[in-house]
Every structure is written in structure tokens, then in C-alpha cells.
Design an enzyme around this catalytic site. Structure first.
Site, PDB file in Angstrom:
ATOM      1  N   GLU A 363      42.100  36.389  47.935  1.00 24.52           N
ATOM      2  CA  GLU A 363      41.263  37.606  47.876  1.00 24.52           C
ATOM      3  C   GLU A 363      41.490  38.502  49.101  1.00 24.52           C
ATOM      4  OE1 GLU A 363      37.541  37.378  45.960  1.00 24.52           O
ATOM      5  OE2 GLU A 363      38.131  35.621  44.796  1.00 24.52           O
TER       6      GLU A 363
HETATM    7  C1  LIG Z   1      45.127  28.573  45.740  1.00 24.38           C
HETATM    8  C2  LIG Z   1      45.296  30.045  45.467  1.00 24.38           C
HETATM    9  C3  LIG Z   1      44.485  30.655  44.508  1.00 24.38           C
HETATM   10  C4  LIG Z   1      44.663  32.004  44.212  1.00 24.38           C
HETATM   11  N1  LIG Z   1      43.923  32.578  43.200  1.00 24.38           N
HETATM   12  C5  LIG Z   1      44.252  33.832  42.768  1.00 24.38           C
HETATM   13  C6  LIG Z   1      43.650  34.391  41.596  1.00 24.38           C
HETATM   14  O1  LIG Z   1      42.800  33.765  40.947  1.00 24.38           O
HETATM   15  N2  LIG Z   1      44.056  35.607  41.191  1.00 24.38           N
HETATM   16  C7  LIG Z   1      44.978  36.341  41.860  1.00 24.38           C
HETATM   17  O2  LIG Z   1      45.295  37.448  41.421  1.00 24.38           O
HETATM   18  N3  LIG Z   1      45.567  35.844  42.994  1.00 24.38           N
HETATM   19  C8  LIG Z   1      45.213  34.614  43.447  1.00 24.38           C
HETATM   20  N4  LIG Z   1      45.815  34.096  44.581  1.00 24.38           N
HETATM   21  C9  LIG Z   1      46.844  34.873  45.278  1.00 24.38           C
HETATM   22  C10 LIG Z   1      46.398  35.359  46.647  1.00 24.38           C
HETATM   23  O3  LIG Z   1      45.429  36.362  46.529  1.00 24.38           O
HETATM   24  C11 LIG Z   1      47.662  35.816  47.396  1.00 24.38           C
HETATM   25  O4  LIG Z   1      48.393  34.633  47.711  1.00 24.38           O
HETATM   26  C12 LIG Z   1      47.352  36.600  48.637  1.00 24.38           C
HETATM   27  O5  LIG Z   1      46.807  37.847  48.308  1.00 24.38           O
HETATM   28  C13 LIG Z   1      48.579  36.818  49.535  1.00 24.38           C
HETATM   29  O6  LIG Z   1      49.665  37.282  48.781  1.00 24.38           O
HETATM   30  P1  LIG Z   1      51.101  36.563  48.924  1.00 24.38           P
HETATM   31  O7  LIG Z   1      50.880  35.122  48.730  1.00 24.38           O
HETATM   32  O8  LIG Z   1      52.052  37.258  48.036  1.00 24.38           O
HETATM   33  O9  LIG Z   1      51.507  36.787  50.433  1.00 24.38           O
HETATM   34  P2  LIG Z   1      52.283  38.072  51.022  1.00 24.38           P
HETATM   35  O10 LIG Z   1      51.632  39.312  50.538  1.00 24.38           O
HETATM   36  O11 LIG Z   1      53.722  37.894  50.780  1.00 24.38           O
HETATM   37  O12 LIG Z   1      51.982  37.893  52.562  1.00 24.38           O
HETATM   38  C14 LIG Z   1      52.707  37.000  53.411  1.00 24.38           C
HETATM   39  C15 LIG Z   1      52.196  37.204  54.828  1.00 24.38           C
HETATM   40  O13 LIG Z   1      52.458  38.553  55.254  1.00 24.38           O
HETATM   41  C16 LIG Z   1      51.249  39.171  55.669  1.00 24.38           C
HETATM   42  N5  LIG Z   1      51.281  40.595  55.351  1.00 24.38           N
HETATM   43  C17 LIG Z   1      51.619  41.178  54.160  1.00 24.38           C
HETATM   44  N6  LIG Z   1      51.502  42.516  54.243  1.00 24.38           N
HETATM   45  C18 LIG Z   1      51.077  42.789  55.499  1.00 24.38           C
HETATM   46  C19 LIG Z   1      50.774  43.995  56.210  1.00 24.38           C
HETATM   47  N7  LIG Z   1      50.832  45.182  55.627  1.00 24.38           N
HETATM   48  N8  LIG Z   1      50.395  43.891  57.509  1.00 24.38           N
HETATM   49  C20 LIG Z   1      50.288  42.684  58.097  1.00 24.38           C
HETATM   50  N9  LIG Z   1      50.559  41.519  57.492  1.00 24.38           N
HETATM   51  C21 LIG Z   1      50.944  41.561  56.214  1.00 24.38           C
HETATM   52  C22 LIG Z   1      50.149  38.441  54.912  1.00 24.38           C
HETATM   53  O14 LIG Z   1      48.886  38.584  55.559  1.00 24.38           O
HETATM   54  C23 LIG Z   1      50.671  37.011  54.948  1.00 24.38           C
HETATM   55  O15 LIG Z   1      50.364  36.424  56.184  1.00 24.38           O
HETATM   56  C24 LIG Z   1      45.618  32.757  44.921  1.00 24.38           C
HETATM   57  C25 LIG Z   1      46.398  32.133  45.906  1.00 24.38           C
HETATM   58  C26 LIG Z   1      46.268  30.796  46.163  1.00 24.38           C
HETATM   59  C27 LIG Z   1      47.166  30.155  47.185  1.00 24.38           C
END
Ligand SMILES: Cc1cc2nc3c(=O)[nH]c(=O)nc-3n(C[C@H](O)[C@H](O)[C@H](O)COP(=O)(O)OP(=O)(O)OC[C@H]3O[C@@H](n4cnc5c(N)ncnc54)[C@H](O)[C@@H]3O)c2cc1C
Length: 380
Positions: A363
């Protein structure tokens, strides 16, 4: 200003505490190991009104306020964060999304069942190439007149394997960027909708997380939520409330670990005295309690903002950012206070430490919360 809970709020908190102790505690280690959360427990949470806490009773909900919701979330999360994430997604993302943005027909058809626990919901925004950068949606929803054709992949979807109703975000008009995004209601079993294998996770292992595949899924026009192009606003507003639930989850994980650490430190002896009498341990407890109380105030303030009809975008981001940091740091300390016992499953704190990590990721990661907060400060 009144920092006291009302009698009604205390009763709701006590009911959630009682449910967590009597129904969730006994099987929590097994659920973590087997990565399975039984349907019967979901049904019991539905029967108690935990799956539609803030939904209007005319749609089958409990009609409670956001303060009640965070009290329930905290109590469930002290014992089992895999249970509380089911509650959080169903309440904050799915029920809220439909109640605030859905048509009367959508509310009658879906919300009435989701609010009672007859149905469980999932919220599908994240994709392999669209996590923090949620505007980069690759899932498409092509307008075919009386229906949309959905194609694409969603990953990390909580309740992904067990849900009956999925709120899915997809790009209809790429040229319009975030204004070309829509949200849709997709039912389990629709042709072309496939659920992938369950993720094998570090924490909240009882929670069911899957990748979903949509291959030419035909979704009737009446299943679009809100006006054409309003899907991104829908997702952002919904997530803003969702952060209050996850902040409360983090608060519960932290306070659950603190309560276990305090108890253990009063029982375990080393060098002729209970370890709480060693200042190094006593100061850890002082830091834990102080920072957990600070997190509680931020969580309550965000819930209060929602109840008052105030904008809660920033207060929910601050609550989630801080409560998740406290949860991560203090569950590590709770393990430390338990010594070797902290490293084994029977004492629960190692699971709470593993569960805490997700609250800094889903989230909106902590970095994204800082973007939300700082943008609003700079705009002022
Ligand atoms: C167990 C679990 C349950 C989940 N449940 C749901 C769900 O029900 N529905 C749903 O839609 N999603 C869900 N998610 C997804 C979750 O919301 C995302 O994993 C999260 O938003 C981060 O996206 P990403 O994993 O692609 O990481 P990325 O966006 O690739 O980020 C990787 C890293 O880069 C950092 N980063 C990225 N952009 C920036 C920026 N502009 N400035 C600084 N730092 C940055 C991030 O903070 C992070 O540390 C779930 C994830 C998990 C692990």
C-alpha cells in the site's frame, strides 16, 4: 480534546481482543508454517462484522467508524497479521472502493455480500512493471461497446486465490495517461481469468498472495467503477484509506511484540534478577512503549480525520510511515529481549518480526509515503 476511548469503542476493542485470543492464537504458528488460512476463520470474522466494519448497515455492514476499525485491526494484528490483512483489504480497499465510487446496482450485487463476509474481495493494482509507479499500467481494458476486454498480469494480489470479487485497475486510453485508467469488478470464474501459484513469503505467510492473469476477459460495461477515466483517482483515494488500516496493522504487530517482551522480561532471570531489572532491557522497554504510543496517536489521528470528513491523505501516510518503522524496529528488539527463545517459533516474536516488514512495503512503500508527505508540505 479527549484522548479517552468511548465505552462503545472499548467494547469493540475487547470483542476483537477476545476473538484474537480465543480463535486466532491457537493455530497461528501452524498457519504461518502451512501458508494456509482456513475459510471457517474468515467466516467467523465476517459473522462478527469485521469484514464490513465501516459499511452502511443498509448494505450489510457494521456501520462503525474508522476509530473502531483501527481498534479491531490493532487487536487482530497483535496475534495474527495474516488475519488482519484479509480484514484490511476487504474493508479499506474493496468495500470502501465500492461504497464510495460504485453504482447502487454494484453495491446491491457485490457490497452486500462483501460486507458480511459471504464474499471476500481483492484489490488489483500492482503489476510486474507497475508497483510504486502505479501509472505505468500495462493491463489494458479495451472498450468494445457493451463490454471491455481485459488483458494483462497483476502480481502480489492479497486474497488472490480465495477472493470472489476482484477490483482490477487497467489502462483504457494510453494517450490520456493516468486519466485513461479505469477500475473494474471482475468475478472469480470469468472466462480468461487465471490465478497463478501462491507466493512463498517471508511474513504474513497465512495470507494468500498470487499473480493473476487476464486473457481476453470480457467484462460488462456495468462493471466499470465510476466515470470513464476515473480509475487512477479511485485507486489513490482507496489506498489513502487503506494506509490507515496498514498503519493499524503495524501498530498491532509492534504492540503485540512489546507485550510479549515485557512479560518475558519480568519472568526470565539472568545474573540473579529478572532481566527487566537490567537497565539495558528496561530502556528498550521504555523506548518501545514511548514510540508505540506515538505511533498510536498518529494512527488514531488519521482515523479521526477520516471520521470527521477531513482530508486524510497526509495523516494516513504519516501514520503508515511511522507505525511501520516502529513495528520493524521494535519487533527486532522484542526478539533481542527474548534471547535464544526469540529465535524460535513458540515464542511468537520471530513471526511478528517477519510480519512487520511487509508494512513498510505494501500500500505504498515508506519511500512513497515520504513522497506523499513532502509533496504536500512543499505545495503549502
Ligand atoms: C505480500 C504482499 C502483498 C501485496 N498485496 C497487494 C495487493 O493486494 N494489491 C496490489 O495491487 N498490490 C499488492 N502488493 C504490491 C505492493 O503494493 C508493491 O510491492 C509495492 O507498492 C512496491 O512496488 P514494487 O514491489 O514494484 O517495488 P518498486 O516500485 O519496484 O520499488 C522498489 C524500491 O524502489 C523504491 N522506489 C520506487 N520509486 C521510488 C521513488 N520515486 N523514489 C524513491 N524510492 C522509490 C521503493 O520504495 C522500493 O524501495 C503486495 C505486495 C506484497 C509483497
Amino acid at each position: 480534546m479527549d484522548f479517552n476511548l468511548s465505552e462503545e469503542h472499548k467494547m469493540i476493542r475487547d470483542a476483537a481482543r477476545d476473538f484474537a485470543q480465543t480463535e486466532l492464537l491457537s493455530g497461528v504458528i501452524e498457519r504461518d508454517e502451512t501458508q494456509h488460512f482456513p475459510k471457517e476463520l474468515v467466516k467467523k470474522m465476517g459473522d462478527l462484522g469485521f469484514l464490513g466494519v465501516m459499511v452502511d448497515p443498509k448494505y450489510g455492514g457494521s456501520g462503525m467508524d474508522a476509530i473502531s476499525y483501527v481498534l479491531i485491526m490493532e487487536e487482530l494484528s497483535k496475534i495474527d497479521a495474516s488475519a488482519s490483512v484479509i480484514v484490511s483489504v476487504n474493508n479499506s480497499l474493496v468495500c470502501y472502493g465500492l461504497e464510495a465510487f460504485g453504482t447502487e446496482e454494484q453495491k446491491q450485487k457485490y457490497l452486500t455480500k462483501l460486507a458480511t463476509g459471504e464474499f471476500v474481495g481483492a484489490f488489483c493494482l500492482s503489476e510486474p512493471e507497475a508497483g510504486s509507479d502505479a501509472t505505468s499500467q500495462k493491463t489494458t481494458a479495451i472498450d468494445k461497446g457493451d463490454h471491455y476486454l481485459i488483458n494483462g498480469t497483476k502480481n502480489w494480489i492479497t486474497n488472490g486465490g480465495r477472493a470472489d470479487v476482484y477490483l482490477v485497475i487497467a489502462q483504457t486510453d494510453k494517450d490520456k495517461g493516468s486519466h485513461g485508467i479505469n477500475a473494474f469488478i471482475i468475478e472469480k470464474g470469468m472466462d480468461g481469468f487465471h490465478v497463478g501459484p501462491k507466493e512463498n513469503k517471508l511474513g504474513i505467510r497465512g495470507s494468500d498472495t498470487h499473480t493473476l492473469q487476464f486473457n481476453d476477459v470480457k467484462v460488462p460495461k456495468e462493471n466499470r467503477i465510476g466515470d470513464d477515466g476515473s480509475g487512477f483517482r479511485f485507486a489513490m483515494k482507496t489506498l489513502s484509506g487503506g494506509r490507515i488500516g496498514i498503519a493499524a496493522q503495524a501498530l498491532g504487530i509492534a504492540s503485540g511484540a512489546y507485550e510479549l517482551a515485557l512479560k518475558y522480561s519480568k519472568e526470565r532471570k539472568a545474573f540473579g534478577t529478572e532481566i527487566c531489572n537490567h537497565q539495558a532491557i528496561a530502556f528498550k522497554l521504555a523506548d518501545m512503549y514511548t514510540e508505540i504510543e506515538a505511533a498510536r496517536h498518529l494512527v488514531m489521528k488519521a482515523a479521526w480525520d477520516k471520521d470527521q470528513g477531513n482530508n486524510y491523505d497526509v495523516s494516513s501516510a504519516m501514520a503508515k510511515l511511522y507505525a511501520s518503522k516502529v513495528a520493524m524496529e521494535h519487533t527486532v528488539e522484542a526478539v533481542q529481549i527474548h534471547g535464544g527463545n526469540g529465535f524460535v517459533k513458540d515464542y511468537h516474536v520471530e513471526r511478528l518480526m517477519r510480519d512487520a516488514k511487509i508494512t513498510q512495503i505494501y500500500e505504498g512503500t515508506s519511500e512513497i509515503q515520504k513522497i506523499v508527505i513532502s509533496r504536500s508540505l512543499i505545495k503549502q
